[in-house]
Design an enzyme around this catalytic site. Structure first.
Site, PDB file in Angstrom:
ATOM      1  N   GLU A 266       0.917  -1.231  -0.048  1.00 17.50           N
ATOM      2  CA  GLU A 266       0.039  -0.020  -0.170  1.00 17.50           C
ATOM      3  C   GLU A 266       0.959   1.471  -0.034  1.00 17.50           C
ATOM      4  O   GLU A 266       0.321   2.214   0.563  1.00 17.50           O
ATOM      5  CB  GLU A 266      -0.900  -0.057   1.406  1.00 17.50           C
ATOM      6  CG  GLU A 266      -0.149   0.167   2.591  1.00 17.50           C
ATOM      7  CD  GLU A 266       0.039  -1.246   3.312  1.00 17.50           C
ATOM      8  OE1 GLU A 266       0.378  -2.148   2.708  1.00 17.50           O
ATOM      9  OE2 GLU A 266       0.299  -1.256   4.312  1.00 17.50           O
ATOM     10  N   GLU A 300      -5.437  -2.553  -0.659  1.00 20.69           N
ATOM     11  CA  GLU A 300      -4.510  -1.754  -0.533  1.00 20.69           C
ATOM     12  C   GLU A 300      -5.043  -0.198  -0.699  1.00 20.69           C
ATOM     13  O   GLU A 300      -4.282   0.617  -0.098  1.00 20.69           O
ATOM     14  CB  GLU A 300      -3.534  -2.117  -1.653  1.00 20.69           C
ATOM     15  CG  GLU A 300      -3.036  -3.568  -1.901  1.00 20.69           C
ATOM     16  CD  GLU A 300      -2.356  -4.014  -0.596  1.00 20.69           C
ATOM     17  OE1 GLU A 300      -1.987  -3.248   0.293  1.00 20.69           O
ATOM     18  OE2 GLU A 300      -2.351  -5.312  -0.194  1.00 20.69           O
ATOM     19  N   GLU A 322      -3.677  -3.915   9.567  1.00 25.79           N
ATOM     20  CA  GLU A 322      -4.058  -5.069   8.980  1.00 25.79           C
ATOM     21  C   GLU A 322      -5.489  -5.794   9.297  1.00 25.79           C
ATOM     22  O   GLU A 322      -6.347  -6.061   8.442  1.00 25.79           O
ATOM     23  CB  GLU A 322      -2.866  -6.098   8.803  1.00 25.79           C
ATOM     24  CG  GLU A 322      -1.523  -5.775   8.250  1.00 25.79           C
ATOM     25  CD  GLU A 322      -1.766  -5.443   6.770  1.00 25.79           C
ATOM     26  OE1 GLU A 322      -2.870  -5.359   6.232  1.00 25.79           O
ATOM     27  OE2 GLU A 322      -0.920  -4.510   6.316  1.00 25.79           O
TER      28      GLU A 322
END
Ligand code: PHE
Ligand code: ZN
Length: 861
Positions: A266, A300, A322
């Site tokens: 990302e 992402e 996450e």
């Protein structure tokens, strides 16, 4: 030769803030394939006493200067991993010149060359392979990046943010300057240089800003990026409506690369993707590929707020970005493709991977308190269980309060590096609730067991949690439990919600009718295992009439798992498996689901898919995995036999007509059609081979082509080799499809046994430096070929260990990840336990990398 030092774990409790702040960073890259020079200029101000410690690995220091004065060698200390500057003034400018060799960088961390292009991967600790720097997520700065490179070989020069300048440079070179106005940690830095095909589009944000979107791919691949582009635009819109989050920079870019350690990354404004998670079209990609691309593109992109605008204070907080981002991508996919089917797929993956991890030697909390190599902590627990915790939070708070807490989090912590505590405190502050007990979910490893016991008028829920490595005693955690009472003609109560805070709770049933069944943990409202006293009849009832789709599916899985466990036991003790009443009833219930007009094809296909060997092993002790695999084969055959009259008409009914579409409805039709073909194959239906061959030859999409190839390869015989060769010749020039060609063979019982597998590693298309290729062959072999991998002669393990060690000499991260396949050993029979322990000892004795040694050492215990 290893440059890493002896394992010394990093502890959460050792956290201290960095003693300098970086007011700005300038990076000047003189890109050359074999010797790239990087000039780093840091404008710093002191925040606490002590020397300035900068991380660095695998790079050559050329010079350091402070405020224009070059430092003499005695003014700094240099080790294999650090540059330490002693007398740094309170405010000064430090210039560091380093050199690295991207062409020889096989770790795929830092700056490397892939397919003739430069690219970077910095998360978690790759930036230190580019320059000396405080490589930690809590040091944020604004970056200006200048890139200079050969103009004809590297026409595109990309970095984070907005391009502010570009032009010619001497010697056929050119340059570009990029500025990223948002302060970021160095793990979000990215640079790409090379030649590409580009796909361009644009997106208008909710405040009316026009954002150009560009996807950079291999020459000729631009049409294969259409689906990713569409998914990107849908993600951008969804984040605005579901979370109120708007995109911030003036442009957004995605680059696809062939050599990549994980899925995608990302980096701010410049996401880098493993090409397998970006490129797709009907002929070359399966429906599963499309689905994964949609969710990873979203994932992402969503990181821009959950990860980039608010990042992590240290790597122990990894789940903060996450777990939250996985939750967000799951919700996105649920909105795009249907909530029930999405939930089933997510839970199936959680149980297969995370429950196994939680039950084995690698068990760790969602927020660990120590690690050796952070790369090893990108696990199912941090990602998937992390997402389950956010989901529970939403269930506990309700959608409105959950959104309030999210808004509060984004408003108050924007631009900071945060902790899990701060995240939870945001929900407390916004909703005035006490969530202190909820923190235990982050701290305690292991999967809780929820025991359900009922009598005629009440039900008692009790939670328990077994000890895990390093955690002996456990405390009760707040557990949302959705449940409902189901009678023989359907539900006899509304869905109920009980929150179990203590060890145990008893609640009255809404009405005490005899002959009712409890449907517990609807939608899988907590990530736990259930110990229920339901009997076969109860599960059959739920399979037929639970209004909660998830539990309707799960009832079938529970029955199938019980059948498979019994079958495995029979096979282990040398008895012939038999068709009994339980099996007959189960197949009748499957049949009812298949023929019902009320359920969609995706749901039906999921109902037909049986639990994996991994799931069976989890329910047993000291089991023979090849017996479990035979049990699965046998069950498929029995189902195929008993549905014999239904499968062919079903298959014929589901034939596609018209142009290809990757949407959920079309994918569901293909999934069910191919599931029926697979069952015909498993039961040697006389039509199976001719139909599979016809489908293979005529397929216009990869889902049908590959499914047919798999069915053919299971049927065996001469046609397998012919089909495999045909497939190879047809797709020779598409590396993503050739990965599938290796995967199909890695997962089948090869006629020549392990020698055939070794031969495949010598095939001209096999590339041991490319992680996708290695995962296709070696990874799939270990995870999805139980017959050969667990062969009692030990040859499967020998092959696998040799491959791991070979990989470790180049790419320790990927090697360590492969080695995770050995974590299953405590669940296996004694003979295999001993074989795998020998393998792990051999790995430890071979002088492995720190990554591999942490994993192999922990698995060995
Ligand atoms: N942060 C990446 C993600 O979106 C994963 C990743 C980690 C990729 C480390 C590369 C290296 O999940
Ligand atoms: Zn992520």
């Amino acid at each position: 030769m290893r440059t890493d030092t002896a394992p010394r774990p990093t502890l959460l409790s050792d956290y201290t803030p960095y003693n300098f702040s970086l007011d700005s960073v300038t990076l000047d890259f003189d890109l050359r394939v074999e010797a790239t020079q990087v000039t780093t200029t840091l404008s710093v101000s002191r925040k606490a006493g002590g020397p300035m410690r900068l991380n660095g690995e695998g790079i050559t220091l050329k010079s350091v200067s402070i405020d224009g004065q070059i430092l003499a060698r005695k003014d700094y200390q240099l080790t294999q991993t650090e540059l330490v500057l002693d007398n740094v003034p309170d405010n000064c400018v430090i210039e560091i010149i380093t050199q690295c060799n991207p062409s020889q960088n096989a770790t795929l961390m830092g700056l490397y060359v892939s397919g003739g292009r430069f690219c970077t991967q910095c998360e978690a600790e790759g930036f230190r392979r580019i320059t000396y720097y405080p490589d930690r997520p809590d040091v944020l700065s604004v970056f200006t990046v200048k890139i200079t490179a050969d103009k004809s070989k590297f026409p595109y020069l990309l970095a984070n943010g907005n391009m502010t300048d570009n032009g010619e440079a001497p010697g056929g070179r050119h340059f570009a300057v990029w500025e990223d106005p948002f302060p970021k940690p160095c793990y979000l830095f990215a640079l790409v240089a090379g030649d590409f095909d580009i796909l361009e589009d644009s997106f208008t944000t909710m405040s009316g800003r026009d954002i150009p979107l560009t996807i950079y791919v291999d020459r000729g691949d631009a049409p294969r990026a259409d689906y990713a582009m569409d998914a990107l635009k849908r993600s951008m819109r969804w984040d605005e409506t579901a979370f109120g989050r708007e995109y911030d920079l003036d442009r957004f870019m995605i680059v696809a690369v062939r050599d990549f350690n994980f899925g995608a990354m990302e980096n701010k404004g410049l996401n880098i993707f493993n090409s397998s998670l970006l490129l797709a079209d009907g002929p070359s990609a399966t429906d599963m590929n499309f689905e994964r691309i949609e969710s990873v593109v979203a994932h992402e992109y969503f990181h821009n707020w959950t990860g980039n605008r608010i990042t992590c204070r240290d790597w122990f907080q990894l789940c903060l970005k996450e777990g939250f981002t996985v939750f967000r991508d799951q919700e996105f996919s649920a909105d795009q493709r249907g909530a029930a089917v999405q939930r089933i797929k997510d839970v199936r993956a959680l149980r297969a991977r995370q429950f196994a991890e939680d039950a084995g030697p690698l068990a760790h909390p969602v927020r660990p308190s120590q690690y050796e190599k952070i790369d090893n902590f990108y696990t199912a627990t941090i990602y998937e269980k992390g997402a389950e915790l956010i989901r529970m939070l939403k269930t506990l708070l309700g959608a409105d309060d959950f959104r309030k807490g999210c808004d509060y989090y984004f408003e108050t912590l924007d631009g900071t590096a945060a902790t899990v505590e701060q995240f939870i405190e945001s929900f407390e502050a916004a909703t005035d609730r006490d969530l202190s007990q909820f923190m235990l979910w982050y701290e305690q490893a292991g999967t809780p067991v929820l025991d359900v016991k009922r009598d005629s008028s009440s039900v008692t829920f009790t939670q328990s949690l077994r000890a895990t490595p390093g955690q002996k005693t456990k405390r009760p955690m707040p557990m949302p439990i959705k449940w409902q009472v189901i009678g023989k003609d359907g539900p006899v109560s509304d869905p109920q919600m009980t929150v179990l805070n203590g060890a145990s709770i008893t609640v009255d049933l809404p009405n005490d009718r005899p002959d009712t069944t409890l449907s517990v943990l609807q939608d899988f409202s907590s990530p736990v295992r259930i110990n229920s006293r339901n009997e076969t009849g109860d599960y059959l009832r739920l399979m037929g009439g639970d209004p909660n789709s998830f539990n309707r599916w799960d009832a079938g899985q529970t029955l199938a798992t019980k059948l498979l466990s019994t079958l495995t036991g029979a096979i282990e003790s040398g008895r012939m498996p038999r068709v009994d009443t339980a099996l007959r009833d189960y197949v009748s219930a499957l049949r009812a689901t298949l023929l019902s007009p009320d359920f969609d094809n995706n749901f039906k296909a999921l109902t037909l898919s049986s639990p994996s060997v991994m799931t069976i092993l989890q329910t047993r002790k000291a089991s023979d995995p090849t017996a479990a695999a035979l049990a699965v084969d046998w069950l498929h055959r029995a189902i195929g036999d008993r549905l014999r009259g239904d499968l062919l008409p079903l298959y014929n009914d589901l034939q596609d007509s018209g142009p290809f579409s990757p949407d959920a409805a079309a994918a569901g039709r293909r999934a069910l059609k191919n599931a029926s073909l697979a069952l015909m194959g498993a039961s040697f239906h006389p039509q199976a081979a001719p139909l599979a061959l016809e489908q293979f030859n005529d397929a216009t999409n990869m889902t049908d082509e590959l499914s047919a190839l798999v069915t053919l390869s299971q049927l065996g015989g001469r046609r397998v080799d012919q089909s495999l060769s045909r497939f190879y010749e047809k797709w020779e020039h598409n590396p993503l499809v050739i990965d599938k060609w290796f995967a199909v063979q890695a997962m089948r019982k090869l006629p020549g046994g392990i020698h055939d597998l070794s031969d495949l590693t010598e095939h001209s298309a096999y590339d041991r430096r490319n992680p996708n290729r290695v995962r296709a062959l070696v990874g799939n072999f270990a995870m999805s070929n139980p017959h050969m991998f667990h062969n009692i002669d030990g040859t499967g393990y020998d092959f696998f260990t040799a491959q791991i060690l070979d990989m470790d000499s180049r790419n320790p991260q990927v090697a360590a990840r492969l080695a995770g396949a050995y974590e299953i050993w405590p669940k296996l029979d004694k003979a295999r336990q001993a074989l795998i322990q020998d393998q792990l000892r051999a790995i430890m004795a071979a002088g492995p990398s720190q990554n591999l040694s942490e994993i192999a050492g922990k698995i060995l215990g």
